[in-house]
Write a protein that holds these residues in place. Structure first.
Motif, PDB file in Angstrom:
ATOM      1  N   VAL A 113       0.349  -1.602   0.131  1.00 32.75           N
ATOM      2  CA  VAL A 113      -0.086  -0.023   0.059  1.00 32.75           C
ATOM      3  C   VAL A 113       1.173   1.327  -0.004  1.00 32.75           C
ATOM      4  N   LEU A 114       1.785   1.104   0.830  1.00 32.69           N
ATOM      5  CA  LEU A 114       2.855   2.072   0.993  1.00 32.69           C
ATOM      6  C   LEU A 114       3.764   2.797  -0.368  1.00 32.69           C
ATOM      7  N   PHE A 115       4.146   1.300  -0.834  1.00 33.21           N
ATOM      8  CA  PHE A 115       4.886   1.413  -2.220  1.00 33.21           C
ATOM      9  C   PHE A 115       3.615   1.990  -3.709  1.00 33.21           C
ATOM     10  N   LEU A 116       2.302   1.534  -3.520  1.00 36.07           N
ATOM     11  CA  LEU A 116       1.634   2.465  -4.567  1.00 36.07           C
ATOM     12  C   LEU A 116       1.081   3.771  -4.063  1.00 36.07           C
ATOM     13  N   VAL A 117       0.978   4.258  -2.841  1.00 39.05           N
ATOM     14  CA  VAL A 117       0.677   5.767  -2.724  1.00 39.05           C
ATOM     15  C   VAL A 117       1.887   6.505  -3.214  1.00 39.05           C
ATOM     16  N   ALA A 118       3.143   5.620  -2.832  1.00 40.95           N
ATOM     17  CA  ALA A 118       4.406   6.593  -3.264  1.00 40.95           C
ATOM     18  C   ALA A 118       4.812   6.518  -4.571  1.00 40.95           C
ATOM     19  N   ALA A 119       4.244   5.548  -5.384  1.00 38.58           N
ATOM     20  CA  ALA A 119       4.193   5.893  -6.868  1.00 38.58           C
ATOM     21  C   ALA A 119       3.224   6.640  -7.451  1.00 38.58           C
ATOM     22  N   GLN A 120       1.877   6.336  -6.753  1.00 39.51           N
ATOM     23  CA  GLN A 120       0.914   7.553  -6.911  1.00 39.51           C
ATOM     24  C   GLN A 120       1.214   9.002  -7.084  1.00 39.51           C
ATOM     25  N   THR A 121       2.048   9.382  -5.900  1.00 40.85           N
ATOM     26  CA  THR A 121       2.336  11.081  -4.736  1.00 40.85           C
ATOM     27  C   THR A 121       3.517  11.352  -6.310  1.00 40.85           C
ATOM     28  N   SER A 122       4.335  10.050  -6.785  1.00 40.65           N
ATOM     29  CA  SER A 122       5.166  10.353  -7.339  1.00 40.65           C
ATOM     30  C   SER A 122       5.076  10.860  -9.208  1.00 40.65           C
ATOM     31  N   CYS A 123       3.497  10.255  -9.401  1.00 43.59           N
ATOM     32  CA  CYS A 123       3.377  10.803 -10.898  1.00 43.59           C
ATOM     33  C   CYS A 123       2.992  12.041 -10.857  1.00 43.59           C
ATOM     34  N   GLY A 124       2.215  12.172  -9.697  1.00 41.04           N
ATOM     35  CA  GLY A 124       1.405  13.240  -9.543  1.00 41.04           C
ATOM     36  C   GLY A 124       2.628  14.824  -9.512  1.00 41.04           C
ATOM     37  N   ALA A 125       3.440  14.334  -8.019  1.00 37.00           N
ATOM     38  CA  ALA A 125       4.576  15.556  -8.007  1.00 37.00           C
ATOM     39  C   ALA A 125       5.205  16.371  -9.633  1.00 37.00           C
ATOM     40  N   LEU A 126       5.168  14.911 -10.287  1.00 37.13           N
ATOM     41  CA  LEU A 126       6.154  14.965 -12.045  1.00 37.13           C
ATOM     42  C   LEU A 126       5.003  16.518 -12.439  1.00 37.13           C
ATOM     43  N   GLY A 127       3.999  16.255 -12.735  1.00 36.04           N
ATOM     44  CA  GLY A 127       3.385  16.958 -13.472  1.00 36.04           C
ATOM     45  C   GLY A 127       2.290  18.337 -12.793  1.00 36.04           C
ATOM     46  N   SER A 128       2.520  18.010 -11.200  1.00 35.42           N
ATOM     47  CA  SER A 128       1.872  19.184 -10.658  1.00 35.42           C
ATOM     48  C   SER A 128       2.810  20.311 -10.576  1.00 35.42           C
ATOM     49  N   SER A 129       4.023  20.496 -11.340  1.00 35.13           N
ATOM     50  CA  SER A 129       4.424  21.902 -11.316  1.00 35.13           C
ATOM     51  C   SER A 129       4.197  22.779 -13.047  1.00 35.13           C
ATOM     52  N   ALA A 130       4.661  22.033 -13.928  1.00 31.11           N
ATOM     53  CA  ALA A 130       4.208  22.169 -14.941  1.00 31.11           C
ATOM     54  C   ALA A 130       2.314  22.962 -14.853  1.00 31.11           C
ATOM     55  N   ARG A 131       1.444  22.004 -14.379  1.00 29.58           N
ATOM     56  CA  ARG A 131      -0.226  22.014 -13.911  1.00 29.58           C
ATOM     57  C   ARG A 131      -0.695  23.356 -13.308  1.00 29.58           C
ATOM     58  N   ARG A 132       0.502  23.448 -12.748  1.00 25.28           N
ATOM     59  CA  ARG A 132       0.826  25.032 -11.587  1.00 25.28           C
ATOM     60  C   ARG A 132       0.745  26.822 -12.686  1.00 25.28           C
ATOM     61  N   THR A 133       1.535  26.030 -13.620  1.00 29.02           N
ATOM     62  CA  THR A 133       1.311  27.584 -14.724  1.00 29.02           C
ATOM     63  C   THR A 133       0.313  27.483 -15.709  1.00 29.02           C
ATOM     64  N   PHE A 134      -0.343  27.197 -15.853  1.00 30.62           N
ATOM     65  CA  PHE A 134      -1.678  27.033 -16.740  1.00 30.62           C
ATOM     66  C   PHE A 134      -1.850  28.354 -16.254  1.00 30.62           C
TER      67      PHE A 134
END
Length: 415
Positions: A113-134
């Motif tokens: 569970v913690l591994f999958l949470v970390a994986a989902q968080t990693s994906c979200g974090a990778l794109g969050s900065s780009a999304r904030r610039t829109f």
């Protein structure tokens, strides 16, 4: 919708179809995040009945947020931001589907569970900065604060509805369907991004460690930006209460999963209430000062939450905390978006994202550890009061933050 403009400035939704579509997708993404928070809290508590392990969820989100958030910020200033968000969102959907699969299979593995949470968080974090610039790219400068406020209105609405829906789904359909709902909502969030034009940054930088360091130097040299993010870091690391919710729910209200969801919804009630004044808030001439006051109120409200022993008092403190958080987020977001040139916006936004997500992760781990050593009430009270003291110190040491005005132009890149 025009009648709302004195309260909530809706011009970005009326006049800009691309922003309107993005706003719908952002709302779905916020909803999915709230579903996931409650589902993971519930599953980890059921597996361990330990506030320490519930706090460990914070570590599983904080570390990937820091690593992939900073990398995503550098990428957002080097590649097409739209493409980056599409790919990272697809990864987040995959992780949500795998969480549903493990729940359906009854694996009962905390590590998975913690591994999958970390994986989902990693994906979200990778794109969050780009999304904030829109927002800054899609709207004229004078409507950027309104766009940020509208995004936070949708976040608070999702926070109000999402946890309550998650609690009902957990109680009546089970954990698997909560994760399925999370995956479906993330998929819907792609709607607004898919129809955006290309979003390559102005003066794109080459993706490298040096460019990341350059962005950090830019931020540190700007006292208003530095102070705004330090204020948020103080509030989240010292006074984040989410890890305390399961144990307080167990001690005070019998561990009912529907009550657990309502804890988060109470914060959202305050956020929605504050959001209704966003049309006035975005016109305030000193957003840095507003964010300082709001962070101090957040700390005081969560100290009160730790001392409350009835359901109405507990919810009242969380409502006040939610209102303060909304005001702080809108004010800080306005400052960050308008005080940063586009060439640096991805990297500065990545630090804002690291603070905004990684800070709560570390804060939840701190809260869980202090609760295990003392009590949940002590963790909440000491954290809230410490937040107030640190925010007061930042107000004294960062006069540029108190005085910054949206009338100032974006700071020039360091030469």
């Amino acid at each position: 919708m025009r009648a709302l403009d004195g309260i909530v400035d809706t011009r970005p939704l009326r006049a800009h179809p691309a922003f309107r579509r993005l706003w719908v997708g952002t709302t779905a993404s916020s909803f999915s995040g709230q579903i996931a928070v409650v589902a993971v809290l519930y599953q980890v508590w059921e597996l361990t009945h330990s506030s320490v392990w519930v706090g460990a969820i914070g570590v599983a989100t904080a570390v990937p947020t820091i690593v992939f958030g900073l990398a995503g910020g550098a990428l957002a200033d080097a590649v097409d931001r739209r493409t980056l968000v599409m790919l990272s969102s697809a990864g987040a959907v995959t992780a949500a589907v795998l969480l549903a699969v493990q729940a359906a299979a009854g694996v009962q593995s905390l590590a998975l569970v913690l591994f999958l949470v970390a994986a989902q968080t990693s994906c979200g974090a990778l794109g969050s900065s780009a999304r904030r610039t829109f927002v800054a790219r899609l709207l004229p400068r004078d409507q950027v604060p309104a766009g940020i406020a509208l995004n936070h209105v949708s976040f608070q609405a999702a926070m109000l509805v999402g946890p309550a829906v998650a609690g009902l789904v957990l109680a009546r359909a089970g954990l698997t369907w909560a994760y399925v709902l999370d995956a479906a909502a993330i998929t819907v969030s792609l709607y607004g991004v898919a129809r955006l034009p290309s979003m390559r940054p102005d003066g794109a930088a080459r993706f490298s460690l040096a460019s990341t360091w350059d962005g950090l130097r830019f931020l540190v040299r700007r006292p208003a930006l530095r102070g705004a993010l330090a204020t948020d870091l103080a509030a989240t690391v010292l006074a984040m209460p989410i890890a305390l919710f399961p144990v307080i729910n167990q001690e005070r209200f019998g561990g009912n999963p529907e009550t657990l969801g309502l804890f988060l919804s109470a914060i959202a009630v305050g956020g929605i209430t504050a959001s209704l004044t966003s049309g006035l808030l975005v016109r305030v001439g000193r957003p840095g000062m507003v964010s300082l006051v709001a962070a101090a109120v957040w700390g005081l409200a969560l100290a009160g939450f730790g001392l409350s022993d009835t359901l109405p008092a507990t919810f009242a403190c969380l409502v006040v905390a939610g209102a303060a958080d909304t005001i702080s987020v809108i004010s800080r977001g306005t400052l960050v978006q308008l005080a940063t040139p586009d060439a640096y916006l991805g990297r500065v936004s990545s630090v804002e994202g690291v603070v905004g997500v990684g800070g709560p992760g570390i804060g939840n781990a701190r809260a869980g550890a202090v609760a295990a050593l003392t009590s949940a009430s002590t963790a909440a009270v000491t954290g809230g009061l410490a937040c107030v003291l640190v925010v007061a110190a930042l107000a004294v040491t960062h006069p540029a933050l108190r005085r910054w005005s949206p009338r100032e132009t974006s700071a020039a890149p360091p030469g």
